[in-house]
Design a protein around this motif. Structure first.
Motif, short mmCIF file in Angstrom:
data_model
loop_
_atom_site.label_atom_id
_atom_site.label_comp_id
_atom_site.label_asym_id
_atom_site.label_seq_id
_atom_site.Cartn_x
_atom_site.Cartn_y
_atom_site.Cartn_z
N GLU A 88 0.83 -1.20 0.00
CA GLU A 88 0.00 0.00 0.00
C GLU A 88 0.87 1.25 0.00
OE1 GLU A 88 -4.06 1.06 2.24
OE2 GLU A 88 -2.29 1.56 3.40
N VAL A 89 1.98 1.22 0.73
CA VAL A 89 2.88 2.39 0.74
C VAL A 89 3.43 2.63 -0.67
CG1 VAL A 89 4.89 3.46 1.83
CG2 VAL A 89 3.52 1.80 3.12
N LEU A 90 3.81 1.55 -1.34
CA LEU A 90 4.30 1.68 -2.71
C LEU A 90 3.22 2.27 -3.61
CD1 LEU A 90 6.10 -1.80 -3.04
CD2 LEU A 90 7.22 0.43 -2.88
N GLY A 91 2.00 1.77 -3.48
CA GLY A 91 0.90 2.28 -4.30
C GLY A 91 0.70 3.77 -4.09
N PHE A 92 0.73 4.21 -2.83
CA PHE A 92 0.55 5.64 -2.54
C PHE A 92 1.71 6.46 -3.07
CE2 PHE A 92 -2.36 4.78 1.42
CZ PHE A 92 -3.39 4.45 0.57
N PHE A 93 2.93 5.90 -3.03
CA PHE A 93 4.09 6.60 -3.61
C PHE A 93 3.84 6.87 -5.09
CE2 PHE A 93 7.81 5.72 -6.34
CZ PHE A 93 8.65 6.77 -5.99
N PHE A 94 3.39 5.86 -5.81
CA PHE A 94 3.15 6.05 -7.25
C PHE A 94 2.03 7.06 -7.50
CE2 PHE A 94 5.82 3.38 -9.88
CZ PHE A 94 6.40 2.52 -8.96
N MET A 95 1.05 7.12 -6.60
CA MET A 95 -0.06 8.06 -6.78
C MET A 95 0.33 9.49 -6.39
SD MET A 95 -2.99 5.50 -5.28
CE MET A 95 -4.56 6.28 -5.65
N ALA A 96 1.33 9.64 -5.51
CA ALA A 96 1.66 10.96 -4.98
C ALA A 96 2.68 11.72 -5.82
CB ALA A 96 2.19 10.83 -3.54
N PHE A 98 3.93 11.33 -9.10
CA PHE A 98 4.00 11.26 -10.57
C PHE A 98 2.75 11.88 -11.17
CE2 PHE A 98 6.44 7.72 -8.92
CZ PHE A 98 7.59 7.72 -9.70
N ASP A 99 2.94 12.61 -12.26
CA ASP A 99 1.82 12.93 -13.13
C ASP A 99 1.83 11.90 -14.26
OD1 ASP A 99 0.38 15.28 -12.16
OD2 ASP A 99 2.31 16.32 -12.35
N ARG A 100 0.66 11.74 -14.88
CA ARG A 100 0.54 10.75 -15.96
C ARG A 100 1.57 11.04 -17.04
NH1 ARG A 100 -3.72 7.86 -14.56
NH2 ARG A 100 -3.88 6.62 -16.44
N GLY A 101 2.20 9.97 -17.54
CA GLY A 101 3.20 10.12 -18.59
C GLY A 101 4.61 10.32 -18.06
N ASP A 102 4.75 10.61 -16.76
CA ASP A 102 6.09 10.77 -16.18
C ASP A 102 6.87 9.46 -16.28
OD1 ASP A 102 5.63 13.39 -15.50
OD2 ASP A 102 5.51 13.05 -13.34
N LYS A 103 8.17 9.60 -16.25
CA LYS A 103 9.03 8.41 -16.28
C LYS A 103 9.34 7.92 -14.86
CE LYS A 103 11.29 9.83 -20.53
NZ LYS A 103 12.31 10.77 -20.98
N VAL A 104 9.49 6.62 -14.72
CA VAL A 104 9.94 6.04 -13.46
C VAL A 104 10.96 4.95 -13.80
CG1 VAL A 104 7.90 4.50 -13.42
CG2 VAL A 104 9.27 4.81 -11.34
N GLY A 143 21.80 10.89 -12.70
CA GLY A 143 21.27 11.93 -13.57
C GLY A 143 20.03 11.53 -14.37
N LEU A 144 19.11 10.85 -13.76
CA LEU A 144 17.92 10.38 -14.48
C LEU A 144 16.84 11.45 -14.50
CD1 LEU A 144 17.78 6.68 -13.25
CD2 LEU A 144 18.87 7.63 -15.29
N ASP A 145 15.94 11.34 -15.48
CA ASP A 145 14.86 12.33 -15.63
C ASP A 145 13.51 11.78 -15.12
OD1 ASP A 145 14.65 10.48 -17.64
OD2 ASP A 145 14.12 11.93 -19.19
N GLY A 146 13.58 11.05 -14.03
CA GLY A 146 12.36 10.54 -13.40
C GLY A 146 12.71 9.99 -12.03
N ASN A 147 11.70 9.81 -11.19
CA ASN A 147 11.95 9.21 -9.88
C ASN A 147 12.43 7.76 -10.05
OD1 ASN A 147 11.08 11.58 -8.63
ND2 ASN A 147 8.95 10.87 -8.58
N SER B 2 5.93 18.30 -0.25
CA SER B 2 7.34 18.22 -0.61
C SER B 2 7.51 18.78 -2.02
CB SER B 2 7.81 16.77 -0.60
OG SER B 2 7.40 16.10 -1.78
N ARG B 3 8.76 19.02 -2.40
CA ARG B 3 9.01 19.52 -3.76
C ARG B 3 8.80 18.43 -4.80
NH1 ARG B 3 14.79 18.86 -4.81
NH2 ARG B 3 15.70 17.64 -3.12
N PHE B 4 8.50 17.20 -4.37
CA PHE B 4 8.31 16.10 -5.31
C PHE B 4 6.84 15.80 -5.60
CE2 PHE B 4 12.13 15.28 -2.72
CZ PHE B 4 13.09 15.45 -3.71
N LEU B 5 5.93 16.42 -4.86
CA LEU B 5 4.50 16.15 -5.03
C LEU B 5 4.09 16.46 -6.47
CD1 LEU B 5 1.88 15.33 -3.45
CD2 LEU B 5 1.46 17.78 -3.19
N SER B 6 3.32 15.57 -7.07
CA SER B 6 2.90 15.80 -8.45
C SER B 6 1.84 16.88 -8.52
CB SER B 6 2.34 14.50 -9.05
OG SER B 6 1.07 14.21 -8.50
#
Lengths: 351, 351
Positions: A88-96, A98-104, A143-147, B2-6
């Motif tokens: 559940e913590v992982l799920g909330f991380f992904f919801m908090a 990222f905006d749609r289309g962001d890279k991970v 130096g990545l362009d996403g979390n 946080s500065r990471f919030l989408s």
């Protein structure tokens, strides 16, 4: 599928949990559960719990458990998020975050659920291959362009990188949040990244009470990070399921948080059994990756992964096998009691 | 933050649960909890639960609880989804049956969480005003271009429509899924829409064990619908948190599902106290909407809603008040024991 299922939901490839046979006929070495019971305080919670209290909602802030976890990790309660399992913590991380289309970014070989959350949230998942020997090279993550999400120790390989290596990833991604999934860290002595929280606000450590604390049945996990990051996870929780931990999970979690000696004792036993079992498998010709977890990732010299899984199952020993190309020759074997490991080695010997 | 919030998460307006004071100094009539304990079987579960079993994952299919729920509702297990409270079932509904930008219809005055899920999933929420007397007119919901959510009985008004009226909505939206949130249905004799499941595949009924079954502390809810619709909810669960119910919630839910006589007994008592309290409030000049739930929605003849909430709190009685324009003069009062209702009436008398 019903005729009402959305297009996005229809495209999901859900996670497939390990088999959970309902009978007890197997030596169950397939879902990394503890072979030992939870700490004695858990039994006392059950004995003293008041059924009448269950009519009342739990504390949605979960403050008592968060404080107990904070004490355990040397943090303050506002650095702790309590979740219904680490999933559940992982799920909330992904919801908090990222905006749609962001890279991970995450490794090609890792916990399969990261790719599922990626899909669920409409993100672009970028996998970074582990090296030839299944090790994770920190410099591949600079130096990545996403979390970034890394499991440390990694699953199902069982291999770990050091906190100093994680620190390099944090330093080289100051604008990115790095989630370090430490589901198995209690089996890897002194390798936790929790002390790095004092220096880096772009780190979120996730832990679970399912493995080392022997509480898979109660769904307790946590996220450890800067108060602002924790606040963001709370924001999602209050937008999805505010009462995410029930009263008994909270009480049991508090009891388990306090049982540090017991944690040392059973993780020490499991680590010893693990190292012994690894040596025995190697004597039988197996390739076994260096594990810092409560499981071994092992490849037979003569038989494929699926075949080994299937034949061990026939002999009453349940292990887990994965379909991915790079690892299909391996099986993942949970470290059980010494007696269960004898049964495993015996079953392999018979093949 | 946080500065990471989408951006999307930053725009959320999370749900605000009712106050959960940690001391016991209040007559707590603000979150619709049961004043009576859960059924005796719940205590027996606690007494007989085996702490050592908690080391093992729960059954992710939750088949034993789903079967117990199915027996209770006269359904088959494949028509039942078991969730961590009805909130989780609602959340999965919004994730399963909408693509981003889709419309979803619900009343202007209803459970506040529907609007939160709407935001969380990036949907277009379309509110349909209740009539002047706060009643829901089925014809306002005919031929809509999006799925529909209604709470029946509605909250916080407490008013219900009949299954025949719900059926009209189903018939007039054959291509839309209609979620009927029956959180309070056990206080409204013979008003459940569950029998309509035999005729309509576009109905999803959601219920909770938090209110009538006195288990708010354990987070148990369910969705009842066509097997294909239930399968879609499972698809989301397996993409978000496969082990969503812990072992003790499952055992306690099974015990509560079987306790039908006890359910009749305590819901009957609460309904009687409700009707009596309504009459007493009306004698004091209050306007009280006709309630089919375990709460009363009442307006003082002389004092605003917030002011009434505040002054009752000073006197040790906690009720709930809502900021929305059309209902800001009301307070929502949970029906407690007759003694608690005496305290309430006494406190109002003193004002």
């Amino acid at each position: 599928m019903s005729r009402f299922l959305s297009g996005a939901a229809g495209r999901l490839a859900p996670y497939i949990p390990g088999e959970q046979p309902r009978d007890q006929q197997y030596v169950k070495l397939n879902t990394n559960e503890s072979p030992y019971p939870p700490c004695p305080g858990v039994r006392r919670v059950l004995e003293s719990a008041n059924a009448a209290d269950l009519r009342l909602y739990p504390d949605p802030d979960v403050i008592a458990l968060r404080q107990a976890m904070a004490d355990c990790y040397g943090l303050s309660a506002d650095q702790v998020f309590a979740g219904g399992g680490s999933d559940e913590v992982l799920g909330f991380f992904f919801m908090a975050f990222f905006d749609r289309g962001d890279k991970v970014y995450y490794p090609d070989i890792t916990y399969g659920f990261y790719a599922v959350y990626t899909q669920l949230c409409g993100l672009e998942g970028k996998t970074i291959p582990l090296r030839e020997d299944y090790s994770l090279a920190p410099e591949d993550y600079f130096g990545l362009d996403g979390n970034i999400v890394i499991a440390n120790p990694n699953a199902p390989t069982g291999m770990a990188i050091s906190p100093a290596q994680v620190e390099l990833i944090l330093q080289n991604n100051p604008q990115r949040l790095v989630l370090v999934d430490e589901a198995y860290i209690d089996f890897a002595k002194d390798q936790t990244c929790v002390p790095l929280l004092a220096k880096y606000d772009n780190l979120l450590v996730v832990q679970t009470y399912s493995k080392s604390r022997a509480l898979a049945g109660m769904r307790i996990g946590c996220g450890l990070g800067a108060p602002e990051v924790i606040g963001d996870l709370r924001r999602i929780k209050y937008s999805f399921n505010p009462y995410n931990l029930d009263r008994l999970s909270i009480l049991i979690g508090i009891a388990a948080s306090a049982a540090r000696d017991y944690l040392q004792e059973i993780t020490g036993k499991i680590a010893a059994t693990r190292d012994e079992t690894k040596a025995r498998l190697e004597q039988l010709g197996f390739t076994v990756l260096p594990s810092k977890t409560n499981f071994l990732f092992a490849r037979s010299p003569v038989i494929g992964g699926y075949e080994l899984y299937r034949r061990l199952k026939e002999k009453g020993v349940l292990v887990r096998q994965f379909e991915k190309d790079r690892i299909r020759d391996f099986v993942r074997i949970t470290v059980g009691t010494p007696e269960q490991m004898d049964r495993l080695i015996e079953a392999i010997g018979e093949l």
